[in-house]
Design a protein around this motif. Structure first.
Motif, PDB file in Angstrom:
ATOM      1  N   PHE A  41      -1.102  18.483 -30.175  1.00 26.86           N
ATOM      2  CA  PHE A  41      -1.566  19.291 -29.207  1.00 26.86           C
ATOM      3  C   PHE A  41      -0.748  20.377 -29.588  1.00 26.86           C
ATOM      4  O   PHE A  41       0.426  20.354 -30.034  1.00 26.86           O
TER       5      PHE A  41
ATOM      6  N   VAL B  56      -1.532  27.594 -25.212  1.00 25.99           N
ATOM      7  CA  VAL B  56      -1.470  29.285 -25.297  1.00 25.99           C
ATOM      8  C   VAL B  56      -0.642  29.369 -23.894  1.00 25.99           C
ATOM      9  O   VAL B  56      -1.834  29.243 -22.469  1.00 25.99           O
ATOM     10  N   LYS B  57      -0.233  30.902 -23.653  1.00 26.84           N
ATOM     11  CA  LYS B  57       0.307  30.862 -22.039  1.00 26.84           C
ATOM     12  C   LYS B  57      -0.360  32.295 -21.297  1.00 26.84           C
ATOM     13  O   LYS B  57      -0.515  33.342 -22.714  1.00 26.84           O
TER      14      LYS B  57
ATOM     15  N   ALA C 257      -2.800  30.795 -34.438  1.00 27.86           N
ATOM     16  CA  ALA C 257      -3.176  29.506 -34.043  1.00 27.86           C
ATOM     17  C   ALA C 257      -4.640  29.048 -33.829  1.00 27.86           C
ATOM     18  O   ALA C 257      -4.852  27.907 -34.178  1.00 27.86           O
TER      19      ALA C 257
ATOM     20  N   TYR D 173      12.886  26.895 -19.883  1.00 27.40           N
ATOM     21  CA  TYR D 173      11.002  27.543 -20.263  1.00 27.40           C
ATOM     22  C   TYR D 173      11.315  25.870 -22.193  1.00 27.40           C
ATOM     23  O   TYR D 173       9.676  25.282 -21.857  1.00 27.40           O
TER      24      TYR D 173
ATOM     25  N   VAL E 290       1.654  20.344 -34.477  1.00 23.41           N
ATOM     26  CA  VAL E 290       1.987  20.880 -33.027  1.00 23.41           C
ATOM     27  C   VAL E 290       1.692  22.058 -33.650  1.00 23.41           C
ATOM     28  O   VAL E 290       2.339  23.285 -34.330  1.00 23.41           O
ATOM     29  N   PRO E 291      -0.133  23.100 -34.029  1.00 20.22           N
ATOM     30  CA  PRO E 291      -0.263  23.520 -34.397  1.00 20.22           C
ATOM     31  C   PRO E 291      -0.081  24.729 -34.146  1.00 20.22           C
ATOM     32  O   PRO E 291      -0.273  25.745 -32.676  1.00 20.22           O
TER      33      PRO E 291
ATOM     34  N   GLY F 226       1.926  29.019 -34.238  1.00 21.52           N
ATOM     35  CA  GLY F 226       2.517  30.779 -35.256  1.00 21.52           C
ATOM     36  C   GLY F 226       4.308  30.416 -35.407  1.00 21.52           C
ATOM     37  O   GLY F 226       3.929  29.548 -35.055  1.00 21.52           O
TER      38      GLY F 226
ATOM     39  N   ALA G 115      -1.310  34.582 -42.339  1.00 28.53           N
ATOM     40  CA  ALA G 115      -0.605  34.938 -41.084  1.00 28.53           C
ATOM     41  C   ALA G 115      -0.044  33.843 -40.110  1.00 28.53           C
ATOM     42  O   ALA G 115      -0.075  33.892 -38.603  1.00 28.53           O
TER      43      ALA G 115
ATOM     44  N   ARG H 296       2.619  34.758 -39.207  1.00 33.21           N
ATOM     45  CA  ARG H 296       3.290  36.071 -37.985  1.00 33.21           C
ATOM     46  C   ARG H 296       2.784  37.030 -37.585  1.00 33.21           C
ATOM     47  O   ARG H 296       3.180  37.832 -38.822  1.00 33.21           O
TER      48      ARG H 296
HETATM   49  P1  TYM Z   1       1.771  32.667 -26.867  1.00 35.46           P
HETATM   50  O1  TYM Z   1       0.655  32.308 -25.784  1.00 35.46           O
HETATM   51  O2  TYM Z   1       2.518  33.166 -26.693  1.00 35.46           O
HETATM   52  O3  TYM Z   1       1.217  32.313 -28.232  1.00 35.46           O
HETATM   53  C1  TYM Z   1       0.026  30.869 -28.432  1.00 35.46           C
HETATM   54  C2  TYM Z   1       0.217  30.845 -30.091  1.00 35.46           C
HETATM   55  O4  TYM Z   1       0.049  31.713 -30.470  1.00 35.46           O
HETATM   56  C3  TYM Z   1       0.468  32.016 -31.526  1.00 35.46           C
HETATM   57  N1  TYM Z   1       0.860  33.571 -32.082  1.00 35.46           N
HETATM   58  C4  TYM Z   1       1.198  34.130 -33.367  1.00 35.46           C
HETATM   59  N2  TYM Z   1       1.249  33.769 -34.035  1.00 35.46           N
HETATM   60  C5  TYM Z   1       0.664  34.599 -35.147  1.00 35.46           C
HETATM   61  N3  TYM Z   1       1.107  36.316 -34.998  1.00 35.46           N
HETATM   62  C6  TYM Z   1       1.402  36.746 -33.483  1.00 35.46           C
HETATM   63  N4  TYM Z   1       1.339  37.339 -33.973  1.00 35.46           N
HETATM   64  C7  TYM Z   1       1.239  35.312 -32.862  1.00 35.46           C
HETATM   65  N5  TYM Z   1       1.519  35.750 -31.324  1.00 35.46           N
HETATM   66  C8  TYM Z   1       1.011  34.070 -30.535  1.00 35.46           C
HETATM   67  C9  TYM Z   1       2.010  30.773 -30.683  1.00 35.46           C
HETATM   68  O5  TYM Z   1       2.656  30.835 -32.273  1.00 35.46           O
HETATM   69  C10 TYM Z   1       0.916  30.423 -30.374  1.00 35.46           C
HETATM   70  O6  TYM Z   1       0.996  29.077 -31.132  1.00 35.46           O
HETATM   71  N6  TYM Z   1       5.395  28.797 -25.643  1.00 35.46           N
HETATM   72  C11 TYM Z   1       3.780  29.054 -26.209  1.00 35.46           C
HETATM   73  C12 TYM Z   1       2.956  28.030 -25.544  1.00 35.46           C
HETATM   74  C13 TYM Z   1       3.530  26.473 -25.522  1.00 35.46           C
HETATM   75  C14 TYM Z   1       2.886  25.494 -26.309  1.00 35.46           C
HETATM   76  C15 TYM Z   1       3.744  24.272 -26.161  1.00 35.46           C
HETATM   77  C16 TYM Z   1       2.794  25.666 -27.388  1.00 35.46           C
HETATM   78  C17 TYM Z   1       3.375  26.092 -24.598  1.00 35.46           C
HETATM   79  N7  TYM Z   1       4.290  24.908 -24.004  1.00 35.46           N
HETATM   80  C18 TYM Z   1       3.293  23.380 -26.619  1.00 35.46           C
HETATM   81  C19 TYM Z   1       2.342  24.756 -28.394  1.00 35.46           C
HETATM   82  C20 TYM Z   1       2.614  23.367 -27.629  1.00 35.46           C
HETATM   83  C21 TYM Z   1       3.552  30.317 -26.506  1.00 35.46           C
HETATM   84  O7  TYM Z   1       4.660  31.189 -25.574  1.00 35.46           O
HETATM   85  O8  TYM Z   1       2.343  30.642 -27.073  1.00 35.46           O
END
Ligand code: TYM
Length: 341
Positions: free
Chosen positions: A5, A8-9, A22, A130, A146-147, A149, A185, A187
């Motif tokens: 699972f 993205v937000k 991701a 949250y 949970v794949p 970032g 990548a 981050r």
């Molecule tokens: P969100 O929407 O900020 O980001 C979605 C996914 O993208 C990854 N990500 C990154 N990876 C590498 N470098 C970056 N600069 C970067 N920016 C974003 C995030 O790590 C993420 O995997 N809280 C989460 C959303 C969420 C979620 C969940 C994820 C809500 N419920 C349940 C997994 C399982 C979020 O704000 O992701």
């Protein structure tokens, strides 16, 4: 089959960070090897000051971008969080297991709370809770992996803790999940501030590559990326963060290794040029598919409708079991009520 699972937000336009950290794994690997669900987590977008029309727009756009990035509804389930009540239902139970101290230790909460206050706004209670909703997203589906970032690893760790604690107190109910991070990548950093994450909700546009940026815009942003004062091309995340970021982006786009790639370049200019072209090429098919999907909004809506139905069926038994385990009386079925009458 492994249950996966992730989500993205819809708080901003999706970025290269979202894709490399991701979405690329979801489309390229996870959906093929696992029973995978990918969610547009719209309830999470309400945790900071928001414009309702924008959240709706970004939710639709995120859905079509996930499909454009290669998620195939024949292989995985794509849906919108608020279409499945089980997330909010379970979140409350997990709030009864989590502690106030645990929530206040979350790095993203601390950072975002400061930002909200600086903008003159108040911090919504939902920003604090949250990560519990995120744990509910994960645990409702019996998720094993949970794949995400790197920035989400702490939240997944909390989901693990809550699952273990709930199981210990109330009997085995939840699968204990774990985060899986990409090797390169995990981050992606802001091109203008290479010590900060490239985040979609940030304001510094020139440092963020958006998935729908035109090729010329991508080239400009990459060519203007802040690098370090040295001259030689070396891969060192601590000392040379700007350069390391470009090497990681290039490696992620081309399937290479950042340390090995550093040996190939003699100048920053040629590294930037190749990185820009690699990003443009990675985004090209995604942008083309996105354009096609925009011309067929009915298709995307259908995918989300079916996805939500499937997701509801998957989540309900686990969430019902959690309600019973924690001590809540099950609703009396209609047949029993009429027999008593
Ligand atoms: P969100 O929407 O900020 O980001 C979605 C996914 O993208 C990854 N990500 C990154 N990876 C590498 N470098 C970056 N600069 C970067 N920016 C974003 C995030 O790590 C993420 O995997 N809280 C989460 C959303 C969420 C979620 C969940 C994820 C809500 N419920 C349940 C997994 C399982 C979020 O704000 O992701």
């Amino acid at each position: 089959m492994t249950r996966v699972f992730s989500g993205v937000k819809p708080t901003g336009h999706l970025t290269l960070g979202n894709y490399l950290g991701a979405m690329r794994q979801w489309a390229g690997v996870d959906q093929h090897r696992a029973d995978a669900l990918f969610c547009i987590v719209d309830l999470h977008a309400l945790t900071v000051a928001h414009d309702p029309a924008r959240v709706r727009r970004l939710s639709r756009q995120s859905a079509s971008l996930l499909l454009a990035a290669g998620l195939d509804p024949e292989l995985c389930t794509v849906f919108v969080q608020s279409h499945v009540d089980e997330h909010a239902r379970l979140s409350y139970l997990l709030e009864c297991v989590a502690t106030d101290g645990e929530m206040r230790r979350m790095i993203q909460y601390k950072e975002k709370a400061v930002r909200e206050r600086e903008r003159g706004g108040s911090v919504r209670l939902s920003l604090l809770t949250y990560p519990v909703l995120m744990a509910a997203d994960i645990l409702a589906y019996g998720t094993e992996e949970v794949p995400v970032g790197d920035d989400q690893a702490q939240h997944v760790e909390l989901a693990r803790d809550l699952a273990v604690r709930f199981n210990q107190r109330y009997g085995h109910t939840f699968v204990v999940p774990r985060a899986t991070l990409p090797t390169v990548a995990a981050r992606v950093m802001n091109l203008q501030e290479p010590t900060s994450k490239m985040g979609k909700s940030d304001d510094t546009g020139p440092g963020i590559v958006y998935l729908l940026d035109e090729p010329e815009v991508v080239r400009k942003k990459v060519m203007r990326a802040v690098t370090d004062s040295g001259r030689d091309v070396v891969y060192d995340r601590q000392e040379r963060p700007g350069l390391a970021n470009l090497l990681e982006i290039l490696a992620a786009c081309t399937g290479g290794n950042p340390a090995a790639l550093s040996g190939v370049y003699e100048s920053y200019g040629s590294l930037k040029k190749d990185t820009a072209e690699a990003v443009v090429e990675v985004l090209r098919p995604l942008q083309k598919k996105h354009k096609e999907l925009c011309a067929d909004p009915g298709y995307v809506e259908g995918v989300l409708r079916e996805g939500a139905e499937r997701a509801r069926e998957m989540a309900r038994p686990t969430v019902d079991a959690a309600y019973r385990a924690i001590g809540l009386l099950p609703p009396v079925p209609e047949t029993v009520v009429s027999a008593v009458r």
